[in-house]
Structures are given as structure tokens and as C-alpha cells.
Design an enzyme around this catalytic site. Structure first.
Site, mmCIF file in Angstrom:
data_model
loop_
_atom_site.group_PDB
_atom_site.id
_atom_site.type_symbol
_atom_site.label_atom_id
_atom_site.label_comp_id
_atom_site.label_asym_id
_atom_site.label_seq_id
_atom_site.Cartn_x
_atom_site.Cartn_y
_atom_site.Cartn_z
ATOM 1 N N THR A 34 0.818 -1.207 0.000
ATOM 2 C CA THR A 34 0.000 0.000 0.000
ATOM 3 C C THR A 34 0.851 1.255 0.000
ATOM 4 O OG1 THR A 34 -1.564 1.295 1.335
ATOM 5 C CG2 THR A 34 -0.117 -0.181 2.524
ATOM 6 N N TYR A 54 -2.315 0.519 9.889
ATOM 7 C CA TYR A 54 -2.491 -0.172 8.610
ATOM 8 C C TYR A 54 -1.203 -0.121 7.797
ATOM 9 C CZ TYR A 54 -3.823 -0.845 3.741
ATOM 10 O OH TYR A 54 -3.861 -1.264 2.427
#
Length: 327
Positions: free
Chosen positions: A120, A144
């Protein structure tokens, strides 16, 4: 000689389902593991072997690998909601990091040589510049992003210790749906902006919340690089071919190298749908960087990735068509 399987973790989810279709279209033999926490069994083609379970269950994963010859793993299964990661960090380190460690251990023990990893852009945090390049500092600002960066570190260490190579693909904002209407974002409570906006346009939500219009961007709302999910699936195919050719492990951004603000996206959805839905301005959310745009030259050059759907209106049209199909 019969081709070995490509194991797709999270293959019943949004991106994983498009990956499964892309593999079939390329003549590969996908095999799907998904715990169906956010995925749908119905979206996995019937000819694809499907196993319901958790990639963090070593016995479960090991049995599948023992019964099916696995050439490579494309690893999507993860939790992805940034604000949720801030309030539930241990759940994210468990599902994203610890489970990936178990999956890698199973793969190494059975000699699986390649992994394509769904990483990501959140690993960059608040970048010093945009477009952000792969060698720029990684300073994630939420659990995250940290949980994904830890997996990248594990992959690098495993590749040093074993006959193993990987491609870590750092996504920017994934959106849209299969142009042929075979798959799309099916989670009713999804947090992707374009999904929420098209639901608002179709009356499935009572409008849309914008979290912050006081960022240091031209209109004050966050800027993101939106990539069509079918182009993203193609990037994984290209990465798989790259690794099969015996080339070294690689980390690549997958985005279009251009950005749109939240308010830009809302305007396009309103224009394409013909609906002027309610937009509510709220305060900032924890963990949201102001701007994330991908430098993508490495993916274009090393992976020979050529995007086909670099058009925000196309992305929105495909997302709208899918949302209508869901009823």
C-alpha cells in the site's frame, strides 16, 4: 506438462476477484483461499478451486499446499480500513502481519518460489514530495501502513535467506469494476470513496461525508491517485511474469502518477450519474495524509505494465454499472 496453481489469498474479495478473472483470462490455474469476512463465494468462478479459511491457520494452508502444486502466491487477504486500524491496531497486526508470517512460513517449507504482495501507498505516510517514488522514505502514520511495511520487511529477509523472490506492489487508491461486469466492489459498508459516492448517487446511502477540507491542497480536500482495479490486476500478472523470468525481487508503485481531490471525485460522480446527492463536510480523520500520488515509472519499465483505464470518468462509469447490477 500441467501448469501449477497460482494461490490467490483473499480471492473472493474486491481486488482478489478481479485477479482471479485475470489469471483465468491469461490461461493460468488460480486457486482461492478466503475467509469470506468481506468477500463473496458467489463471485469466484465455479471452475476455480475454493477453500474457505484463514491464511493465518498453518494447518489449513499447509494441507492445501500439500494437495496442490503451488507455483506462486498472490497475497491480498488483509484488513484495509485506515481509521479502524487506529482504533484496533492489534487486529491489524494480527490479520495483516502475523498471518502473512504464517503464510510465508508455509510457502518456504514447501519450496514455493514467488510471492506477489498487495502492499500500500500508506507505507509512505506523509511523503516529502509527490509523486512519491519507491526509494523515498517509508514513514507510515497509521497501524495499517505499518502492518503492511512489516510484511515488506519480512519478504526482503526471506528472499535473502531462501531461494525465493517477491514483488511488493504499493497500491494507491483502487476503484472501479470489471468493464465486462463480472466483478466489482460488493461489500455494502465499503470505505472506498468512489464506492460510497456511487452508492449515494443511486440512493443507497443518504449522501456522503467529506473528512476534512482544510488540508494544504488546492481545494482543501485530500488528493489521491485512483487506479482502475482491472489495471491493478494486470500489474500483478506482469509482476508474476517478471518473477518467473528469474529477475530479482522488486517493489513498485501501482498508480497513474496523477491525483484527484475528494471534491474532484464527487463532482465527476455527480456528472456521470446525473444525480446531485448530499455532501456533508466533517472534520479530519486520524491517519489520513493530505496527498498521495504515485511515481510509476518503475512499474512501467521493469514490469512492462501499461495501464488501459487511466481515466476517472471510465472508473466511475464502471463503478456505477456494477453498483446498479448489485440492485
Amino acid at each position: 506438462m500441467t501448469k501449477r496453481h497460482i494461490l490467490v489469498t483473499g480471492g473472493a474479495g474486491y481486488i482478489g476477484s478481479h485477479m482471479t478473472l485475470a489469471l483465468l483470462g491469461a490461461g493460468e490455474r488460480p486457486l482461492v483461499i478466503d475467509n469470506l469476512s468481506t468477500g463473496s463465494r458467489a463471485i469466484v468462478p465455479p471452475e476455480v478451486p475454493f477453500f474457505e479459511g484463514n491464511v493465518g491457520d498453518a494447518d489449513f494452508v499447509g494441507r492445501i499446499m500439500d494437495q496442490h502444486a503451488i507455483e506462486a502466491i498472490i497475497h491480498f487477504a488483509a484488513s484495509i480500513v485506515v481509521p479502524e486500524s487506529v482504533t484496533q491496531p492489534l487486529a491489524y497486526y494480527g490479520n495483516n502481519t502475523a498471518n502473512a508470517r504464517t503464510l510465508l512460513d508455509c510457502a518456504v517449507k514447501r519450496g514455493v518460489p514467488h510471492v506477489v504482495f498487495s502492499s500500500t501507498a500508506a507505507v509512505y505516510g506523509e511523503p516529502d514530495r509527490t509523486p512519491v517514488e519507491e526509494d523515498d522514505p517509508t514513514r507510515p502514520i497509521n497501524p495499517y501502513g505499518r502492518s503492511k511495511l512489516m510484511v515488506e520487511w519480512m519478504l526482503a529477509d526471506v528472499a535473502q535467506a531462501y531461494p525465493f523472490s517477491y514483488a511488493a506492489l504499493r497500491y494507491f487508491n483502487v476503484a472501479g469494476a470489471d468493464p465486462q461486469g463480472r466483478a466489482g466492489q460488493s461489500t455494502p459498508n465499503a470505505t472506498h470513496l468512489i464506492k460510497i459516492a456511487v452508492q449515494a448517487a443511486l440512493g443507497k446511502r443518504p449522501g456522503l461525508d467529506v473528512y476534512g477540507t482544510d488540508y494544504s491542497t488546492p481545494d482543501g480536500s485530500c488528493i489521491r491517485d485512483y487506479v482502475h482495479v482491472s489495471d491493478l490486476a494486470q500489474a500483478h500478472l506482469d509482476a508474476l511474469d517478471y518473477l518467473r523470468a528469474g529477475r530479482p525481487s522488486i517493489t513498485c508503485n501501482i498508480g497513474y502518477a496523477n491525483g484527484y481531490s475528494v471534491l474532484d471525485v464527487i463532482e465527476v460522480v455527480k456528472r456521470v450519474s446525473g444525480v446531485d446527492f448530499e455532501v456533508r463536510i466533517k472534520g479530519r480523520r486520524a491517519g489520513d495524509p493530505a496527498s498521495l500520488i504515485a511515481a510509476n515509472q518503475r512499474a512501467r519499465t521493469a514490469l512492462n505494465w501499461t495501464p488501459r483505464y487511466d481515466d476517472l470518468e471510465q472508473i466511475v462509469r464502471d463503478a456505477l454499472a456494477w453498483e446498479r447490477r448489485l440492485g
